[in-house]
Motif scaffolding. Sequence first.
Motif, PDB file in Angstrom:
ATOM      1  N   LYS A  52       0.835  -1.208   0.000  1.00  0.00           N
ATOM      2  CA  LYS A  52       0.000   0.000   0.000  1.00  0.00           C
ATOM      3  C   LYS A  52       0.869   1.256   0.000  1.00  0.00           C
ATOM      4  O   LYS A  52       0.514   2.265  -0.592  1.00  0.00           O
ATOM      5  CB  LYS A  52      -0.921  -0.012   1.202  1.00  0.00           C
ATOM      6  N   ASN A  53       2.020   1.177   0.637  1.00  0.00           N
ATOM      7  CA  ASN A  53       2.945   2.308   0.697  1.00  0.00           C
ATOM      8  C   ASN A  53       3.907   2.357  -0.486  1.00  0.00           C
ATOM      9  O   ASN A  53       4.858   3.124  -0.472  1.00  0.00           O
ATOM     10  CB  ASN A  53       3.722   2.286   2.011  1.00  0.00           C
ATOM     11  N   GLY A  54       3.672   1.518  -1.494  1.00  0.00           N
ATOM     12  CA  GLY A  54       4.464   1.598  -2.717  1.00  0.00           C
ATOM     13  C   GLY A  54       5.610   0.609  -2.830  1.00  0.00           C
ATOM     14  O   GLY A  54       6.411   0.713  -3.761  1.00  0.00           O
ATOM     15  N   ASP A  55       5.723  -0.328  -1.925  1.00  0.00           N
ATOM     16  CA  ASP A  55       6.803  -1.324  -1.977  1.00  0.00           C
ATOM     17  C   ASP A  55       6.479  -2.369  -3.052  1.00  0.00           C
ATOM     18  O   ASP A  55       5.606  -3.216  -2.876  1.00  0.00           O
ATOM     19  CB  ASP A  55       6.945  -1.997  -0.614  1.00  0.00           C
ATOM     20  N   ARG A  56       7.174  -2.282  -4.166  1.00  0.00           N
ATOM     21  CA  ARG A  56       6.911  -3.175  -5.304  1.00  0.00           C
ATOM     22  C   ARG A  56       7.245  -4.631  -4.978  1.00  0.00           C
ATOM     23  O   ARG A  56       6.562  -5.544  -5.418  1.00  0.00           O
ATOM     24  CB  ARG A  56       7.701  -2.713  -6.522  1.00  0.00           C
ATOM     25  N   LYS A  57       8.307  -4.828  -4.206  1.00  0.00           N
ATOM     26  CA  LYS A  57       8.684  -6.197  -3.842  1.00  0.00           C
ATOM     27  C   LYS A  57       7.605  -6.853  -2.993  1.00  0.00           C
ATOM     28  O   LYS A  57       7.320  -8.037  -3.142  1.00  0.00           O
ATOM     29  CB  LYS A  57      10.029  -6.206  -3.116  1.00  0.00           C
ATOM     30  N   CYS A  82      -8.732 -12.377 -17.898  1.00  0.00           N
ATOM     31  CA  CYS A  82      -9.230 -12.548 -16.538  1.00  0.00           C
ATOM     32  C   CYS A  82      -8.077 -12.462 -15.535  1.00  0.00           C
ATOM     33  O   CYS A  82      -8.204 -11.820 -14.491  1.00  0.00           O
ATOM     34  CB  CYS A  82      -9.955 -13.880 -16.412  1.00  0.00           C
ATOM     35  N   TYR A  83      -6.948 -13.080 -15.852  1.00  0.00           N
ATOM     36  CA  TYR A  83      -5.785 -13.064 -14.967  1.00  0.00           C
ATOM     37  C   TYR A  83      -5.328 -11.625 -14.734  1.00  0.00           C
ATOM     38  O   TYR A  83      -5.130 -11.200 -13.602  1.00  0.00           O
ATOM     39  CB  TYR A  83      -4.656 -13.907 -15.566  1.00  0.00           C
ATOM     40  N   SER A  84      -5.187 -10.861 -15.812  1.00  0.00           N
ATOM     41  CA  SER A  84      -4.723  -9.479 -15.660  1.00  0.00           C
ATOM     42  C   SER A  84      -5.766  -8.618 -14.941  1.00  0.00           C
ATOM     43  O   SER A  84      -5.414  -7.734 -14.166  1.00  0.00           O
ATOM     44  CB  SER A  84      -4.344  -8.866 -17.008  1.00  0.00           C
ATOM     45  N   ASP A  85      -7.051  -8.882 -15.178  1.00  0.00           N
ATOM     46  CA  ASP A  85      -8.101  -8.157 -14.461  1.00  0.00           C
ATOM     47  C   ASP A  85      -8.034  -8.430 -12.960  1.00  0.00           C
ATOM     48  O   ASP A  85      -8.225  -7.516 -12.147  1.00  0.00           O
ATOM     49  CB  ASP A  85      -9.484  -8.537 -14.982  1.00  0.00           C
ATOM     50  N   LEU A  86      -7.767  -9.675 -12.588  1.00  0.00           N
ATOM     51  CA  LEU A  86      -7.677 -10.017 -11.165  1.00  0.00           C
ATOM     52  C   LEU A  86      -6.446  -9.376 -10.513  1.00  0.00           C
ATOM     53  O   LEU A  86      -6.515  -8.930  -9.367  1.00  0.00           O
ATOM     54  CB  LEU A  86      -7.661 -11.527 -10.973  1.00  0.00           C
ATOM     55  N   ILE A  87      -5.344  -9.299 -11.235  1.00  0.00           N
ATOM     56  CA  ILE A  87      -4.142  -8.627 -10.713  1.00  0.00           C
ATOM     57  C   ILE A  87      -4.449  -7.138 -10.518  1.00  0.00           C
ATOM     58  O   ILE A  87      -4.102  -6.544  -9.492  1.00  0.00           O
ATOM     59  CB  ILE A  87      -2.932  -8.820 -11.646  1.00  0.00           C
ATOM     60  N   PHE A  88      -5.126  -6.537 -11.499  1.00  0.00           N
ATOM     61  CA  PHE A  88      -5.507  -5.133 -11.399  1.00  0.00           C
ATOM     62  C   PHE A  88      -6.452  -4.909 -10.222  1.00  0.00           C
ATOM     63  O   PHE A  88      -6.312  -3.954  -9.459  1.00  0.00           O
ATOM     64  CB  PHE A  88      -6.156  -4.680 -12.713  1.00  0.00           C
ATOM     65  N   TRP A  89      -7.420  -5.823 -10.052  1.00  0.00           N
ATOM     66  CA  TRP A  89      -8.343  -5.727  -8.924  1.00  0.00           C
ATOM     67  C   TRP A  89      -7.576  -5.808  -7.604  1.00  0.00           C
ATOM     68  O   TRP A  89      -7.852  -5.062  -6.667  1.00  0.00           O
ATOM     69  CB  TRP A  89      -9.388  -6.850  -9.007  1.00  0.00           C
ATOM     70  N   ILE A 131      -5.680  -3.396  -2.584  1.00  0.00           N
ATOM     71  CA  ILE A 131      -4.602  -3.107  -1.635  1.00  0.00           C
ATOM     72  C   ILE A 131      -4.598  -1.620  -1.296  1.00  0.00           C
ATOM     73  O   ILE A 131      -4.453  -1.244  -0.139  1.00  0.00           O
ATOM     74  CB  ILE A 131      -3.237  -3.537  -2.204  1.00  0.00           C
ATOM     75  N   HIS A 132      -4.786  -0.778  -2.294  1.00  0.00           N
ATOM     76  CA  HIS A 132      -4.760   0.669  -2.030  1.00  0.00           C
ATOM     77  C   HIS A 132      -5.986   1.151  -1.259  1.00  0.00           C
ATOM     78  O   HIS A 132      -5.933   2.174  -0.606  1.00  0.00           O
ATOM     79  CB  HIS A 132      -4.588   1.444  -3.338  1.00  0.00           C
ATOM     80  N   LYS A 133      -7.081   0.403  -1.321  1.00  0.00           N
ATOM     81  CA  LYS A 133      -8.282   0.756  -0.564  1.00  0.00           C
ATOM     82  C   LYS A 133      -8.268   0.152   0.835  1.00  0.00           C
ATOM     83  O   LYS A 133      -9.050   0.547   1.686  1.00  0.00           O
ATOM     84  CB  LYS A 133      -9.535   0.270  -1.302  1.00  0.00           C
TER      85      LYS A 133
END
Length: 63
Positions: A15-20, A46-53, A58-60
Motif C-alpha cells: 500500500k505504501n508503494g513497496d513493489r517487492k 481474466c488473470y490481468s483483471d484479477l491482478i488489477f483488482w 490493496i490501495h483501498k
Amino acid sequence: MKRKLKFHELVARAKNGDRKAFIQLVGQLNPAIKKYSHWSRHYNECYSDLIFWLMNAIHKYPA
C-alpha cells in the motif's frame, strides 16, 4: 537471516508503494488467481483483471 513477512505486513508495505511486497503478495495469491482465471474462457484477460483488482484492493485496504 530475514524473517518472512506476514500477509498483513506485505499488504501495508504494498500500500505504501513497496513493489517487492506487491510481487510477494501476487506470488502468494497466484494459485487462487490462476484458479479463478481458468473458470473464464479468456484466461489472460481474466488473470490481468484479477491482478488489477488486487492492486486496487490493496490501495483501498485500511492500514
